[in-house]
Scaffold this active site. Sequence first.
Site, PDB file in Angstrom:
ATOM      1  N   HIS A  66       0.792  -1.237   0.000  1.00  0.00           N
ATOM      2  CA  HIS A  66       0.000   0.000   0.000  1.00  0.00           C
ATOM      3  C   HIS A  66       0.820   1.281   0.000  1.00  0.00           C
ATOM      4  O   HIS A  66       0.274   2.375  -0.110  1.00  0.00           O
ATOM      5  CB  HIS A  66      -0.941   0.039   1.212  1.00  0.00           C
ATOM      6  CG  HIS A  66      -0.250   0.370   2.500  1.00  0.00           C
ATOM      7  ND1 HIS A  66       0.413  -0.564   3.245  1.00  0.00           N
ATOM      8  CD2 HIS A  66      -0.099   1.541   3.156  1.00  0.00           C
ATOM      9  CE1 HIS A  66       0.930   0.000   4.325  1.00  0.00           C
ATOM     10  NE2 HIS A  66       0.644   1.283   4.291  1.00  0.00           N
TER      11      HIS A  66
HETATM   12  C1  UD1 Z   1      -2.008   5.932   5.473  1.00  0.00           C
HETATM   13  C2  UD1 Z   1      -0.732   6.449   6.103  1.00  0.00           C
HETATM   14  C3  UD1 Z   1       0.332   5.382   6.053  1.00  0.00           C
HETATM   15  C4  UD1 Z   1      -0.163   4.086   6.674  1.00  0.00           C
HETATM   16  C5  UD1 Z   1      -1.486   3.674   6.054  1.00  0.00           C
HETATM   17  C6  UD1 Z   1      -2.040   2.493   6.778  1.00  0.00           C
HETATM   18  C7  UD1 Z   1      -0.349   8.863   5.808  1.00  0.00           C
HETATM   19  C8  UD1 Z   1       0.412   9.897   5.059  1.00  0.00           C
HETATM   20  N1  UD1 Z   1      -0.233   7.614   5.346  1.00  0.00           N
HETATM   21  O1  UD1 Z   1      -1.728   5.637   4.112  1.00  0.00           O
HETATM   22  O2  UD1 Z   1       1.477   5.820   6.764  1.00  0.00           O
HETATM   23  O3  UD1 Z   1       0.796   3.097   6.453  1.00  0.00           O
HETATM   24  O4  UD1 Z   1      -2.420   4.755   6.153  1.00  0.00           O
HETATM   25  O5  UD1 Z   1      -2.975   1.790   6.035  1.00  0.00           O
HETATM   26  O6  UD1 Z   1      -1.017   9.184   6.757  1.00  0.00           O
HETATM   27  N2  UD1 Z   1      -9.007   4.917   0.986  1.00  0.00           N
HETATM   28  C9  UD1 Z   1     -10.224   4.313   0.886  1.00  0.00           C
HETATM   29  N3  UD1 Z   1     -10.895   3.993   2.021  1.00  0.00           N
HETATM   30  C10 UD1 Z   1     -10.398   4.240   3.267  1.00  0.00           C
HETATM   31  C11 UD1 Z   1      -9.170   4.871   3.365  1.00  0.00           C
HETATM   32  C12 UD1 Z   1      -8.469   5.186   2.229  1.00  0.00           C
HETATM   33  O7  UD1 Z   1     -10.712   4.056  -0.209  1.00  0.00           O
HETATM   34  O8  UD1 Z   1     -11.071   3.915   4.277  1.00  0.00           O
HETATM   35  C13 UD1 Z   1      -8.257   5.228  -0.241  1.00  0.00           C
HETATM   36  C14 UD1 Z   1      -8.536   6.630  -0.782  1.00  0.00           C
HETATM   37  O9  UD1 Z   1      -8.522   6.563  -2.168  1.00  0.00           O
HETATM   38  C15 UD1 Z   1      -7.340   7.414  -0.300  1.00  0.00           C
HETATM   39  C16 UD1 Z   1      -6.229   6.376  -0.338  1.00  0.00           C
HETATM   40  O10 UD1 Z   1      -6.855   5.155   0.016  1.00  0.00           O
HETATM   41  O11 UD1 Z   1      -7.061   8.538  -1.091  1.00  0.00           O
HETATM   42  C17 UD1 Z   1      -5.093   6.676   0.600  1.00  0.00           C
HETATM   43  O12 UD1 Z   1      -5.576   6.857   1.942  1.00  0.00           O
HETATM   44  P1  UD1 Z   1      -4.719   7.740   2.980  1.00  0.00           P
HETATM   45  O13 UD1 Z   1      -5.300   7.602   4.332  1.00  0.00           O
HETATM   46  O14 UD1 Z   1      -4.510   9.109   2.458  1.00  0.00           O
HETATM   47  O15 UD1 Z   1      -3.304   7.062   2.934  1.00  0.00           O
HETATM   48  P2  UD1 Z   1      -2.891   5.538   3.062  1.00  0.00           P
HETATM   49  O16 UD1 Z   1      -2.235   5.138   1.789  1.00  0.00           O
HETATM   50  O17 UD1 Z   1      -4.024   4.736   3.548  1.00  0.00           O
HETATM   51  N1  UDP Z   2      -3.896  -5.397   8.790  1.00  0.00           N
HETATM   52  C1  UDP Z   2      -5.178  -5.890   8.912  1.00  0.00           C
HETATM   53  N2  UDP Z   2      -5.847  -6.268   7.778  1.00  0.00           N
HETATM   54  C2  UDP Z   2      -5.291  -6.169   6.532  1.00  0.00           C
HETATM   55  C3  UDP Z   2      -3.954  -5.668   6.423  1.00  0.00           C
HETATM   56  C4  UDP Z   2      -3.298  -5.267   7.571  1.00  0.00           C
HETATM   57  O1  UDP Z   2      -5.707  -6.009  10.017  1.00  0.00           O
HETATM   58  O2  UDP Z   2      -5.954  -6.522   5.542  1.00  0.00           O
HETATM   59  C5  UDP Z   2      -3.182  -4.974  10.005  1.00  0.00           C
HETATM   60  C6  UDP Z   2      -1.835  -5.609  10.185  1.00  0.00           C
HETATM   61  O3  UDP Z   2      -1.965  -6.859  10.827  1.00  0.00           O
HETATM   62  C7  UDP Z   2      -1.100  -4.572  11.021  1.00  0.00           C
HETATM   63  C8  UDP Z   2      -1.690  -3.275  10.535  1.00  0.00           C
HETATM   64  O4  UDP Z   2      -2.915  -3.591   9.894  1.00  0.00           O
HETATM   65  O5  UDP Z   2      -1.390  -4.708  12.397  1.00  0.00           O
HETATM   66  C9  UDP Z   2      -0.746  -2.642   9.582  1.00  0.00           C
HETATM   67  O6  UDP Z   2      -1.374  -1.602   8.937  1.00  0.00           O
HETATM   68  P1  UDP Z   2      -0.953  -1.083   7.500  1.00  0.00           P
HETATM   69  O7  UDP Z   2      -0.206  -2.127   6.770  1.00  0.00           O
HETATM   70  O8  UDP Z   2      -2.191  -0.560   6.879  1.00  0.00           O
HETATM   71  O9  UDP Z   2      -0.041   0.183   7.836  1.00  0.00           O
HETATM   72  P2  UDP Z   2       1.464   0.410   8.335  1.00  0.00           P
HETATM   73  O10 UDP Z   2       1.748  -0.500   9.465  1.00  0.00           O
HETATM   74  O11 UDP Z   2       2.355   0.209   7.158  1.00  0.00           O
HETATM   75  O12 UDP Z   2       1.466   1.839   8.730  1.00  0.00           O
END
Ligand code: UD1
Ligand code: UDP
Length: 370
Positions: free
Chosen positions: A218
């Site tokens: 992601h």
């Molecule tokens: C964010 C965090 C990242 C973390 C990740 C965990 C920042 C800058 N990044 O990244 O550090 O590892 O969360 O998962 O804060 N979207 C949906 N539904 C949701 C949420 C997001 O469709 O419920 C989609 C949207 O298109 C959105 C994109 O995902 O624009 C990115 O979401 P965003 O929260 O901005 O960043 P993440 O890539 O999720």
């Molecule tokens: N996780 C989850 N379901 C998923 C993918 C990840 O519950 O489908 C959990 C995972 O076990 C971990 C956390 O989400 O505890 C990690 O989050 P993510 O990978 O979104 O973000 P990051 O840790 O890179 O910030």
Amino acid sequence: MKIVTIIGARPQIIKAAALSRAIQEHYADRVQEIIVHTGQHYDDNMSQVFFDELGIPHPDYNLHVGSASHGVQTARMIEGIEQILMDEKPDCIVLYGDTNSTLAGAVAASKIHVPVVHIEAGLRSFNKSMPEEINRIVCDHCSTLLFSPTKAGFDNLAREGFPVNNEGPYSIDNPKVFHCGDIMYDNSLHFSKVADHKSIILKQLGLEDKPFALATLHRDSNTDQPERLNAILEAFKELSKEITIVLPMHPRTRKKAADFHADNVIVIEPVSFLEMIQLEKHAQMILTDSGGVQKESYFFQKPCVILRPETEWVEIVETGAATLADADYGKILETSRHYLQQPPVKFPEIFGDGHAAKFILERMLDCLAP
Ligand code: UD1
Ligand code: UDP
């Protein structure tokens, strides 16, 4: 002591479960927790599922900021958090990790003199093109109490000039750094016991007696650069000729790779934490660019192919249990094949003793309670 906890993204919601559980178990009479959900993540399978499953109290506030550019999203959060802090007048704000929700909490609180407690402090990838690296650095330098899960994190802060032998009272100008272990290790130990009874995901996917690798993807540096995304997905496709791959797909990745298909890659919606733990425990190997999943692969003693050029969890790589393969097609395949033939056997204790949340609460009470 009244604390305001900020959550917003999936990993923070899961992390918060550890502290909320420790409050309920040990300090219900001494700590009042107000939970603020920024709404950064909002799909049911990125947010609500964790409240339902992990026993986290329902948020007291939800700012519903949703998705937007970094500036717009963070600004909306700062505005909402500032108002809540002025209304609630807490003794401190608790922030997790390195997301935009973390950054917003740090800026909002420090400007109006609410002490910041940063859990997962000190981690550095030394790659400032990652939005998370900026968020970590800013948050650490706005904090009064910094809890580092690893020795490397503690050392990074010392190198940046944080005092290491200072006495209280602590403040933003006299911050205190603790090396405390990882609250996600607390969570993995706790929920691992229930995951096998409560989750039926292996059965649902037909994987009860079948070897498989688990993958997640992601990071914006992978999803938003087509050549990197393509190299990783092509490597998955090739590897799946040798082992089934399960890929719970983050919505960000789904938007960029909606038509990805390979016969032996099972692409599914994001799963719950108990389902994730069950997949991690039973996988032969994990491929990921997630910070949290890298650590969990170590907790469950699985080899990890890291789909990034560097990691802030340097100790995992140093032990040999994980390898940086970046978005390099050849390296991903070579490392995966190596791990499938020769899985690592040594997993020394890096992440504490599984009681980090209690340690953190005790220090918060010592240092910040009125
Ligand atoms: C964010 C965090 C990242 C973390 C990740 C965990 C920042 C800058 N990044 O990244 O550090 O590892 O969360 O998962 O804060 N979207 C949906 N539904 C949701 C949420 C997001 O469709 O419920 C989609 C949207 O298109 C959105 C994109 O995902 O624009 C990115 O979401 P965003 O929260 O901005 O960043 P993440 O890539 O999720
Ligand atoms: N996780 C989850 N379901 C998923 C993918 C990840 O519950 O489908 C959990 C995972 O076990 C971990 C956390 O989400 O505890 C990690 O989050 P993510 O990978 O979104 O973000 P990051 O840790 O890179 O910030």
